[in-house]
Design an enzyme around this catalytic site. Structure first.
Site, PDB file in Angstrom:
ATOM      1  N   ASP A  43      10.547  76.376  19.095  1.00 56.85           N
ATOM      2  CA  ASP A  43       9.140  76.430  18.749  1.00 56.85           C
ATOM      3  C   ASP A  43       8.242  76.396  19.960  1.00 56.85           C
ATOM      4  O   ASP A  43       7.959  75.339  20.499  1.00 56.85           O
ATOM      5  CB  ASP A  43       8.781  75.288  17.799  1.00 56.85           C
ATOM      6  CG  ASP A  43       9.063  75.681  16.376  1.00 56.85           C
ATOM      7  OD1 ASP A  43       8.627  76.770  15.996  1.00 56.85           O
ATOM      8  OD2 ASP A  43       9.727  74.926  15.673  1.00 56.85           O
ATOM      9  N   LYS A  89       1.028  73.718  19.836  1.00 58.16           N
ATOM     10  CA  LYS A  89      -0.386  73.386  19.600  1.00 58.16           C
ATOM     11  C   LYS A  89      -0.642  73.336  18.089  1.00 58.16           C
ATOM     12  O   LYS A  89      -0.084  74.148  17.354  1.00 58.16           O
ATOM     13  CB  LYS A  89      -1.295  74.452  20.203  1.00 58.16           C
ATOM     14  CG  LYS A  89      -1.351  74.389  21.711  1.00 58.16           C
ATOM     15  CD  LYS A  89      -2.316  75.413  22.240  1.00 58.16           C
ATOM     16  CE  LYS A  89      -2.215  75.483  23.737  1.00 58.16           C
ATOM     17  NZ  LYS A  89      -2.626  76.783  24.262  1.00 58.16           N
ATOM     18  N   ASP A 145      12.257  69.467  22.930  1.00 61.63           N
ATOM     19  CA  ASP A 145      11.745  68.549  23.956  1.00 61.63           C
ATOM     20  C   ASP A 145      10.301  68.174  23.649  1.00 61.63           C
ATOM     21  O   ASP A 145       9.695  67.409  24.393  1.00 61.63           O
ATOM     22  CB  ASP A 145      11.841  69.190  25.342  1.00 61.63           C
ATOM     23  CG  ASP A 145      11.120  70.524  25.423  1.00 61.63           C
ATOM     24  OD1 ASP A 145      11.154  71.275  24.428  1.00 61.63           O
ATOM     25  OD2 ASP A 145      10.510  70.818  26.472  1.00 61.63           O
TER      26      ASP A 145
END
Ligand SMILES: C[S@@+](CC[C@H](N)C(=O)[O-])C[C@H]1O[C@@H](n2cnc3c(N)ncnc32)[C@H](O)[C@@H]1O
Length: 265
Positions: free
Chosen positions: A146, A150, A190
Site C-alpha cells: 500500500d 495518506k 512498515d
C-alpha cells in the site's frame, strides 16, 4: 520494409503487452510509473484471460499455489520459486511493465513454477483464482503493497473488506477437501496505520485465525510477529531493514469450523 516481428513469448500469449504501455524499455531496464491508481477506468474491469491460461503458465498446474499480491519487480517471488520447486508461485501487479519484465526473467531462468499477471488485484483476484485447480490455493501474501498511506488516498488501498472476503472465499473453496490449517494469509507493512487497518480487516472478518505465541510464533507486545515466517524478505522489507525501520506482520489460517480463535495479543 517493416522489421520481422518476434514471436510472442508464452507470457505474452497469455497476456499481451498493451500497444502503449505505462513504461518504456531503456537500456534493457524498464522505466515505470511509481504509482498506478487502481481506481482508474483502465483497471476497473476483471482480467479476461484465455481459457487454459493456468496450465500454460505453470509446468505442473497440480502443484500447491502461492499468490503474492503487489509483487512489484517480483524478485521476492523469484527467490521463493527458485528455492521451492514443489509449489507454484503467482505474482499479481498493477504496474504492467514490471510484470512483462518479471515474466521474461522467469522464462530465461527456466522457471516453470513462476508466473506473473498484470491486474488490479482488487477487481481481478476472484477471476484469476477461479482458474486454479480445485484445492491448489495454499497461501496468499500481501506485503508492503500500500503506497497509499495518506488518509485522502485510503480508498485506493489494496486491503479492504471486499478483498479480504475474496481471499477468504478462495481459500475456503480450496480447503473444501479439508486441511483448512494449511491455507494461510501473510500480511506485512512498515506503515503502522496501514498494518493496523489490514490486521483489523482480517481479525474482524470472522473466518480467519491469527497465529501467534500459542502456535510457536513469537509476537511483540502489540501482537505483531517478530520474525518473518516466510523466511525470505521482500525488496521493500530489505530496504526498510537497511534504514533501521520497523515492520508489522501478521499470519492467519482459515478458522477451523467450531474452533475458538487463538489471537496473539
Ligand atoms: C511498495 S510495493 C511492494 C512490493 C513488494 N511486495 C515488496 O514488498 O517489495 C507495492 C506494490 O503493490 C502494487 N499494487 C498496489 N495496488 C495494487 C493493486 N490494486 N493490484 C495489484 N498491485 C497493486 C504497486 O504497484 C507496487 O508495485
Amino acid at each position: 520494409m517493416k522489421p520481422a516481428q518476434r514471436p510472442l513469448t508464452l507470457a505474452q500469449q497469455i497476456q499481451p503487452p498493451p500497444a502503449t504501455g505505462q513504461g518504456s524499455v531503456e537500456n534493457g531496464t524498464v522505466r515505470v510509473r511509481q504509482h498506478v491508481n487502481p481506481l482508474a477506468r483502465r483497471w476497473s474491469q476483471p482480467l479476461q484471460l484465455p481459457h487454459e491460461w493456468y496450465s500454460q503458465a505453470f509446468q505442473d498446474p497440480s502443484l500447491p499455489l502461492v499468490v503474492d499480491v503487489g509483487v512489484a519487480k517480483g524478485r521476492f517471488l523469484a527467490k521463493l520459486a527458485a528455492s521451492d520447486a514443489s509449489r507454484n508461485f503467482l505474482g499479481l501487479e498493477i504496474r504492467e511493465p514490471l510484470v512483462h519484465q518479471a515474466n521474461r526473467a522467469a522464462a530465461s531462468a527456466g522457471r516453470g513454477n513462476l508466473f506473473y499477471l498484470a491486474c488490479n488485484a482488487n477487481v481481478s483476484l476472484a477471476a484469476v483464482l477461479a482458474d486454479a485447480p480445485i484445492g491448489a490455493l495454499r497461501e496468499v501474501y500481501v506485503q508492503f503493497c500500500d503506497p497509499w498511506f495518506k488518509k485522502r488516498h485510503a480508498k485506493r488501498r489494496i486491503v479492504n473488506p471486499p478483498l479480504v472476503e475474496e481471499i477468504f472465499k478462495a481459500l475456503k473453496h480450496a480447503a473444501a477437501g479439508g486441511e483448512s490449517y494449511k491455507r494461510k494469509v501473510f500480511i506485512q507493512s512498515d506503515v503502522i496505520e496501514v498494518a493496523i487497518e489490514m490486521r483489523s480487516f482480517f481479525d474482524g472478518h470472522g473466518g480467519f485465525q491469527r497465529l501467534g505465541d500459542s502456535n510457536g510464533l513469537e509476537c511483540d507486545m502489540e501482537g505483531w510477529l517478530v520474525e518473518n515466517p516466510i523466511g525470505v524478505p521482500t525488496e521493500r522489507e530489505i530496504a526498510v531493514f537497511n534504514k533501521g525501520g520497523s515492520v508489522y506482520r501478521a499470519l492467519y489460517t482459515l478458522k477451523e469450523h467450531g474452533k475458538e480463535s487463538a489471537h496473539c495479543e
